[in-house]
Each structure stands twice: as C-alpha cells, then as structure tokens.
Design a protein around this motif. Structure first.
Motif, PDB file in Angstrom:
ATOM      1  N   LYS A  46       0.808  -1.231   0.000  1.00  0.00           N
ATOM      2  CA  LYS A  46       0.000   0.000   0.000  1.00  0.00           C
ATOM      3  C   LYS A  46       0.839   1.278   0.000  1.00  0.00           C
ATOM      4  O   LYS A  46       0.325   2.357   0.285  1.00  0.00           O
ATOM      5  N   GLU A  47       2.104   1.145  -0.283  1.00  0.00           N
ATOM      6  CA  GLU A  47       2.985   2.309  -0.263  1.00  0.00           C
ATOM      7  C   GLU A  47       2.966   3.010  -1.622  1.00  0.00           C
ATOM      8  O   GLU A  47       2.802   2.374  -2.653  1.00  0.00           O
ATOM      9  N   PHE A  48       3.151   4.338  -1.597  1.00  0.00           N
ATOM     10  CA  PHE A  48       3.386   5.092  -2.828  1.00  0.00           C
ATOM     11  C   PHE A  48       4.874   5.404  -2.842  1.00  0.00           C
ATOM     12  O   PHE A  48       5.338   6.301  -2.145  1.00  0.00           O
ATOM     13  N   LEU A  49       5.620   4.601  -3.615  1.00  0.00           N
ATOM     14  CA  LEU A  49       7.067   4.785  -3.662  1.00  0.00           C
ATOM     15  C   LEU A  49       7.462   5.357  -5.013  1.00  0.00           C
ATOM     16  O   LEU A  49       7.084   4.821  -6.052  1.00  0.00           O
ATOM     17  N   SER A  50       8.181   6.468  -4.994  1.00  0.00           N
ATOM     18  CA  SER A  50       8.665   7.026  -6.266  1.00  0.00           C
ATOM     19  C   SER A  50      10.121   6.665  -6.467  1.00  0.00           C
ATOM     20  O   SER A  50      10.903   6.670  -5.513  1.00  0.00           O
ATOM     21  N   ILE A  51      10.455   6.370  -7.722  1.00  0.00           N
ATOM     22  CA  ILE A  51      11.860   6.219  -8.083  1.00  0.00           C
ATOM     23  C   ILE A  51      12.216   7.478  -8.863  1.00  0.00           C
ATOM     24  O   ILE A  51      11.638   7.754  -9.911  1.00  0.00           O
ATOM     25  N   LEU A  52      13.119   8.252  -8.286  1.00  0.00           N
ATOM     26  CA  LEU A  52      13.431   9.576  -8.828  1.00  0.00           C
ATOM     27  C   LEU A  52      14.895   9.635  -9.235  1.00  0.00           C
ATOM     28  O   LEU A  52      15.757   9.121  -8.534  1.00  0.00           O
ATOM     29  N   GLN A  99       4.292   5.406 -20.154  1.00  0.00           N
ATOM     30  CA  GLN A  99       4.177   6.833 -20.435  1.00  0.00           C
ATOM     31  C   GLN A  99       3.355   7.090 -21.690  1.00  0.00           C
ATOM     32  O   GLN A  99       2.579   8.021 -21.772  1.00  0.00           O
ATOM     33  N   SER A 100       3.542   6.215 -22.692  1.00  0.00           N
ATOM     34  CA  SER A 100       2.873   6.436 -23.978  1.00  0.00           C
ATOM     35  C   SER A 100       1.416   5.940 -23.968  1.00  0.00           C
ATOM     36  O   SER A 100       0.757   5.959 -24.992  1.00  0.00           O
ATOM     37  N   TYR A 101       0.955   5.458 -22.807  1.00  0.00           N
ATOM     38  CA  TYR A 101      -0.396   4.896 -22.605  1.00  0.00           C
ATOM     39  C   TYR A 101      -0.575   3.552 -23.324  1.00  0.00           C
ATOM     40  O   TYR A 101      -1.209   2.656 -22.818  1.00  0.00           O
ATOM     41  N   ALA A 102      -0.011   3.432 -24.562  1.00  0.00           N
ATOM     42  CA  ALA A 102      -0.118   2.195 -25.328  1.00  0.00           C
ATOM     43  C   ALA A 102      -1.562   1.704 -25.446  1.00  0.00           C
ATOM     44  O   ALA A 102      -1.864   0.527 -25.270  1.00  0.00           O
ATOM     45  N   LEU A 174       4.289   2.479 -12.571  1.00  0.00           N
ATOM     46  CA  LEU A 174       3.926   3.592 -13.448  1.00  0.00           C
ATOM     47  C   LEU A 174       5.197   4.309 -13.910  1.00  0.00           C
ATOM     48  O   LEU A 174       5.957   4.829 -13.091  1.00  0.00           O
ATOM     49  N   ASP A 175       5.425   4.303 -15.218  1.00  0.00           N
ATOM     50  CA  ASP A 175       6.646   4.898 -15.762  1.00  0.00           C
ATOM     51  C   ASP A 175       6.351   6.288 -16.324  1.00  0.00           C
ATOM     52  O   ASP A 175       5.792   6.408 -17.415  1.00  0.00           O
ATOM     53  N   GLU A 176       6.679   7.316 -15.583  1.00  0.00           N
ATOM     54  CA  GLU A 176       6.442   8.710 -15.972  1.00  0.00           C
ATOM     55  C   GLU A 176       5.055   8.877 -16.592  1.00  0.00           C
ATOM     56  O   GLU A 176       4.931   9.382 -17.712  1.00  0.00           O
ATOM     57  N   PRO A 177       3.995   8.459 -15.882  1.00  0.00           N
ATOM     58  CA  PRO A 177       2.674   8.411 -16.504  1.00  0.00           C
ATOM     59  C   PRO A 177       2.118   9.787 -16.862  1.00  0.00           C
ATOM     60  O   PRO A 177       1.200   9.877 -17.661  1.00  0.00           O
ATOM     61  N   THR A 208       9.648   8.887 -11.920  1.00  0.00           N
ATOM     62  CA  THR A 208       9.588  10.264 -12.391  1.00  0.00           C
ATOM     63  C   THR A 208      10.984  10.892 -12.336  1.00  0.00           C
ATOM     64  O   THR A 208      11.827  10.448 -11.567  1.00  0.00           O
ATOM     65  N   HIS A 209      11.208  11.905 -13.183  1.00  0.00           N
ATOM     66  CA  HIS A 209      12.453  12.655 -13.000  1.00  0.00           C
ATOM     67  C   HIS A 209      12.135  14.050 -12.463  1.00  0.00           C
ATOM     68  O   HIS A 209      13.001  14.904 -12.360  1.00  0.00           O
ATOM     69  N   ASP A 210      10.833  14.236 -12.080  1.00  0.00           N
ATOM     70  CA  ASP A 210      10.360  15.527 -11.582  1.00  0.00           C
ATOM     71  C   ASP A 210      10.363  15.487 -10.052  1.00  0.00           C
ATOM     72  O   ASP A 210       9.531  14.828  -9.431  1.00  0.00           O
ATOM     73  N   GLN A 211      11.301  16.204  -9.454  1.00  0.00           N
ATOM     74  CA  GLN A 211      11.464  16.120  -7.993  1.00  0.00           C
ATOM     75  C   GLN A 211      10.251  16.662  -7.247  1.00  0.00           C
ATOM     76  O   GLN A 211       9.859  16.122  -6.220  1.00  0.00           O
ATOM     77  N   GLU A 212       9.620  17.690  -7.804  1.00  0.00           N
ATOM     78  CA  GLU A 212       8.465  18.274  -7.116  1.00  0.00           C
ATOM     79  C   GLU A 212       7.323  17.252  -7.073  1.00  0.00           C
ATOM     80  O   GLU A 212       6.647  17.079  -6.065  1.00  0.00           O
TER      81      GLU A 212
END
Ligand SMILES: Nc1ncnc2c1ncn2[C@@H]1O[C@H](COP(=O)(O)OP(=O)(O)OP(=O)(O)O)[C@@H](O)[C@H]1O
Ligand SMILES: [Mg+2]
Length: 391
Positions: A46-52, A99-102, A174-177, A208-212
């Motif tokens: 149940k964690e929201f973990l970001s890889i930044l 990211q591209s939704y596919a 989720l890859d840069e969704p 994400t590569h967006d730190q904010e």
C-alpha cells in the motif's frame, strides 16, 4: 571515485509493514554498461514509492526488472515473497502503466479496458461488471464508446490506469505516466492519482524525473544516481537530510560548499573552502578530510560585516522578485553564486553592496564521505563484510 557508507534507512514503522516487492543485490548490465548497481530496496504494501533520478539513471530498467520484461544479471527479486524468476510476467500480481499509454487506437475505451479479461476468457457478464467498476473508479463514466483519438491526454491516461487495475494487481508500476501532459493537467492528475492509490489500496511504484512531483505524491522516494540508490526515505527526510552531495544538489535548490576540515571543538567543525572559512556540525571528521556543506537558500543569511567563524564575503549581484519571496544572488570571491531567499517585506541587501554570508550551524546539512581507510577501519570494528559497502 565516490565512497559511500550504507545510507539506506528502513522507515520507522517498517516493523509493522509487509514487504510486497523486495529487490536484493540486484545488478543489471547491458553489455558493458552497468545500469543498476547492487540495488537493495524493499517496497511496502500500500505504499506510494517514487523512483526519482535524472535521465538514464536506470529508473525504467528497475520497473522492467520488477515487471519481468528484463532479467537481472545478478541478484533476486521477490514479489509477495515469491522469487519472480519462477514466474512469467503475466503470472505476476503486477501491472504496468506506460508513459505512452499504449492504448489500442482501433478499440473503444470499453474494449481497451476489457482487452486483458477477454484474452483470459473471463465470462462476458463478469467482464461487463469489472469494466464498469474500473470506469467508475477512474471517473470515465459515459466515455465507454469513444475511441482514444476522441480523448484528451488526461482521459487517455485514465483509460490506461483502468486497464492496468482491471486484474486487481497488488502492485502498479507507473513509468512517468504524466510526462506527456501539460503542467495544469499534470498537477490535477497528481492529486487524482494519489487519491486513487489510497482508494485502491494497492502499491504504486512511480517513476519520475520531476522532484516536485515525487516530493508531493510519495510516501517514500528512492533517489537513483547513475544506477546507484543513493537514499530511500520520506520526502521531508530527503529534502532536509540529503545523504549525498548528488541529492543535496538534485532535490530543491541549495548552496553547496566543498570544504576541508581543519579542527573540531565543542561540537563545532571549523572548515574552509575556496571562498573562505565557515562552521558546521562536528561529526568526527579527521583534519584535512573533505566535507560538503549544504545550506538551503531559505536558511542562508547575510550581513555587511563578517560574523564569527565565517569569512565568506561577496558582492550582491541582484535581487529577484519572485512573488512571495525575494531571491538575492551574492557572488563570492571565487565566483560561486550564493542564493538567499527572503520573504517579501523583510530587509534585503542592496545590489552592489559587500555582504558576508553565514548560517545557523543547525541549519546546514553536513555531507561526509569517509576515506577508504576509515571505512575499512569501521567495517573491521563491526564485522560487516566489506562487500556490503558501496564503493
Ligand atoms: N534495452 C537496452 N539495451 C541497452 N541499453 C539500454 C537498454 N535499455 C536501457 N539502456 C541503457 O540503460 C541506461 C538506463 O536506462 P533507463 O531507461 O533505465 O533510464 P531512465 O532512468 O528510465 O531514463 P529516462 O528518464 O530518460 O527515461 C541508459 O544508459 C540506457 O541507454
Ligand atoms: Mg525511463
């Protein structure tokens, strides 16, 4: 070469949480390119973990390893306690949103979402129920019969998510969704995704590569630096106590000083850098060791005369009005530009005036990479095998 002692911390309540994805000493090479370096990471239920991390640091590769689209060169990956080597991607309780939704352009929203279930030959009635539920969850009621071309970016994104959650996965990758969306929609979707995650109660591993974005959405952030996990912690810890020079620089704005330790007394470290002398917290530095000191612009102060222990003088280049704060730029004698943020209304130094910068010792983050000899000394004292240290 940068030398690092172990900086990865368990969250304080880790004892109560169940690990759902566990990466143990994972390495990935593409030819000679070492893309993921000895990665140890436990992701909780149940964690929201970001890889930044910046472009090319290995974020997508880590997702692909968990999803089973790539094989690790060495190391083990467990999902719900099971080594995933034994399972095909479709057998894992994991789903991916790209990211591209596919999305399939020739299929309606309904058929896009139902596709996986049809392939699995789930009975029609059940498909109808589950698709309707997924559509409600992502708030796309009334859009069933539209084609992807008739949807906005945010709506396509939601179809991709509905399609990914239809099989009730325990983990969503989720890859840069939100990468393709404009800023306003991106902010809105960030809030939506976060509440969807809480509502669904599934683990999100969010690249994400967006730190904010990472700071606002995540329970924890794993910060990657050229294939190495530098730090994995809560957003406020990453911001207030960056473990490495890379993170101090990458997350938010900071003033970073490369210093040499002179001596330590009464809990204070006397340091010097190219632009002059400064003080920091004493943390057991040997004389002549390199120590980095990071001071956030909102913690930086200046005065027309030097303050005890500091001799970092410079000239105010400009004051920039940024709405609720004024950013003062001071050029030190070595050319380093210091940033100071002051709330509007407070006193600010005049452009062109001479100023000395300083700070409260408690407000500076000390970043220290012990020498090889010191690491070996520490390891032999604690009996930790040397292989566990990142070198
Ligand atoms: N299939 C592949 N074959 C060879 N090299 C690859 C392959 N996939 C990725 N790489 C390389 O591995 C490194 C990490 O790539 P990865 O896609 O994981 O980065 P990333 O952090 O997701 O970057 P971005 O933010 O740009 O998406 C890069 O140097 C990339 O060129
Ligand atoms: Mg990527």
């Amino acid at each position: 070469m940068e030398i690092q002692t172990e900086t990865l911390k368990e969250p304080p309540d880790a004892g109560k949480k169940k690990v759902i994805v566990d990466l143990v000493k994972v390495n990935k090479f593409y030819g000679l390119n070492h893309v993921v370096k000895n990665l140890n990471l436990s992701i909780y239920e149940k964690e929201f973990l970001s890889i930044l991390g910046p472009s090319g640091c290995g974020k997508t590769t880590i997702l692909r390893l968990i999803a089973g689209f790539e094989q690790a060169t060495s190391g083990e990956i467990f999902v719900e306690g099971q080594n995933i080597k034994e399972k095909e991607p479709f057998q894992r309780n994991v789903n991916t949103v790209f990211q591209s939704y596919a999305l399939f352009p020739h299929m309606t929203v309904y058929d896009n979402i139902a596709y996986g279930l049809k392939m699995k030959k789930v009975p029609k009635d059940e498909i109808r129920k589950r698709v309707a539920k997924a559509i409600t969850m992502v708030r796309l009621e009334g859009f069933d019969l539209r084609y992807p071309v008739q949807l906005s970016g945010g709506q396509k994104q939601r179809v991709a998510i509905a399609r990914a959650i239809i099989n009730n996965p325990r983990v969503l990758l989720l890859d840069e969704p939100l990468g393709a969306l404009d800023m306003k929609l991106r902010k809105q979707m960030q809030i939506e995704l976060k509440s969807l995650q809480a509502y669904l109660g599934i683990t999100f591993v969010y690249v994400t590569h967006d730190q904010e974005e990472a700071l606002t959405m995540s329970d924890r952030i794993a910060v990657m630096n050229a294939g190495i996990l530098d730090q994995c912690d809560k957003p406020e810890e990453i911001y207030d106590r960056p473990a490495t020079r890379f993170i101090a620089d990458f997350i938010g704005e900071t003033n970073l000083f490369e210093c040499v330790a002179e001596l330590e007394k009464d809990g204070i470290a006397y340091l010097y850098c190219e632009a002059g002398d400064l003080l920091g917290k004493s943390e057991g530095y040997d004389p002549n060791e390199i120590v980095y000191v990071s001071v956030r612009p909102e913690k930086m102060k200046c005065s027309p005369a030097a303050v005890d222990g500091f001799s970092l003088g410079g000239i105010v280049r400009e004051n920039i009005y940024l709405g609720n704060i004024i950013k003062t730029i001071i050029n030190l004698t070595n050319g380093q530009a210091i940033k100071i943020n002051t709330p509007v209304g407070a006193k600010i130094p005049q452009a062109g005036s001479v100023q000395y910068v300083y700070w409260d010792i408690k407000d500076a983050v000390m970043i220290y990479t012990p020498s090889v000899n010191k690491i070996i000394e520490q390891l032999s004292a604690t009996n930790i095998p040397i292989g566990q240290t990142r070198v």
